[in-house]
Design an enzyme around this catalytic site. Structure first.
Site, PDB file in Angstrom:
ATOM      1  N   SER A 134       0.859  -1.174   0.000  1.00  0.00           N
ATOM      2  CA  SER A 134       0.000   0.000   0.000  1.00  0.00           C
ATOM      3  C   SER A 134       0.901   1.232   0.000  1.00  0.00           C
ATOM      4  CB  SER A 134      -0.931  -0.041   1.211  1.00  0.00           C
ATOM      5  OG  SER A 134      -1.758   1.092   1.262  1.00  0.00           O
ATOM      6  N   TYR A 148      -4.583   8.261  -7.045  1.00  0.00           N
ATOM      7  CA  TYR A 148      -3.705   7.274  -6.409  1.00  0.00           C
ATOM      8  C   TYR A 148      -4.236   6.902  -5.029  1.00  0.00           C
ATOM      9  CZ  TYR A 148       0.544   5.305  -4.347  1.00  0.00           C
ATOM     10  OH  TYR A 148       1.459   4.479  -3.719  1.00  0.00           O
ATOM     11  N   LYS A 152      -5.327   3.186  -3.293  1.00  0.00           N
ATOM     12  CA  LYS A 152      -4.678   2.617  -2.109  1.00  0.00           C
ATOM     13  C   LYS A 152      -5.616   2.559  -0.912  1.00  0.00           C
ATOM     14  CE  LYS A 152      -0.617   1.737  -3.861  1.00  0.00           C
ATOM     15  NZ  LYS A 152      -0.160   0.338  -4.047  1.00  0.00           N
TER      16      LYS A 152
END
Length: 274
Positions: A134, A148, A152
């Site tokens: 992660s 992004y 995650k």
């Protein structure tokens, strides 16, 4: 006993460091990449200890074939590391649906495909450790990283549920949350088409990035060995020194905000003050 690894994204970055650390201590690994030519140097250095496999995490057939071949070759899989991924930079207003879908396809659905392909083998052997790479950006968010972060943060939730679901089969799950490392990750990132209204935010982010003390990828590789060797591995672990102070403040702010609005929370539930 030496471990058998399968690592996605083995051609560069932290994925390469994880494979090298495992092989250097005598473990064996299925090293995967979209182009196996990028793994030739690993084969030259470690011979039969490394099995180079083509694997594109965005292609379900490719994932299934690579995992099945690794299992057949080594007869077991002890550590699955989902390291393949890329970044997406841009303000939320700048993001195209296409770029965001590709980001999720790689960073979220990619690990999902690998986990689903590997779990039948791990359940059958009654053991295994799934490591999801992660990011500090999986638990905190910053300007220009919304796409992004979305990938995650979703991976974090998926993996926390997964950990509870597979614990009874003897399978462990760890979310590794690295800060910034001295890799070529930025070179592989996608950048949204820019709007000039966000130029000041970009300048601020660039100035911040120049202050970062980048971590050593080889050190991250050695640290992961300690995680997978632990009899009680953590569900979450930070890699690097950047995340601690950031997340201390992030969680303090969240707790303060929730506490400050508890009365409204009760009101929203239907519990009115006396």
């Amino acid at each position: 006993m030496s471990k058998i690894w399968l690592v996605t994204g083995s051609s560069r970055g932290l994925g390469r460091s994880f494979v090298e650390a495992a092989l250097a201590r005598g473990d064996r690994a299925a090293a995967t990449a979209r182009d196996t030519a990028d793994l030739d140097d690993l084969v030259a250095a470690y011979g039969d200890a490394v099995l180079p496999l083509r694997l594109d995490v965005t292609d379900r057939a490719s994932v299934d074939a690579a995992v099945a071949r690794a299992q057949a070759h080594f007869d077991r899989l002890d550590v699955i590391v989902n390291s393949a991924g890329h970044g997406l930079f841009g303000a939320v207003e700048e993001l195209s649906e296409r770029d965001l879908r590709q980001q999720l396809d790689t960073n979220l659905f990619g690990p999902l495909r690998v986990v689903q392909a590997a779990l039948p083998y791990l359940r059958a052997q009654g053991s295994g450790h799934i490591v999801q790479i992660s990011s500090v950006g999986g638990v905190a968010a910053f300007p220009l990283g919304g796409g992004y972060h979305a990938s995650k943060w979703a991976l974090e939730g998926l993996s926390e549920s997964l950990a509870q679901e597979v614990a009874g089969f003897g399978i462990r799950v760890t979310l590794v949350e690295p800060g910034s490392y001295a890799t070529d990750a930025i070179a592989g990132a996608v950048h949204a088409d820019v709007l000039p209204q966000y130029d000041a935010a970009r300048a601020g982010f660039a100035a911040f990035a120049r202050t970062l003390d980048l971590g050593d990828p080889a050190a991250a590789g050695r640290a992961l060995l300690r995680v997978v060797d632990s009899p009680e591995p953590p569900l979450r672990v930070l890699f690097g020194t950047q995340g601690g102070a950031i997340l201390d403040q992030v969680y303090a702010d969240r707790l303060k905000t929730w506490a400050g609005w508890q009365e409204l929370a009760a009101e929203a539930h239907g519990h009115l003050p006396a």
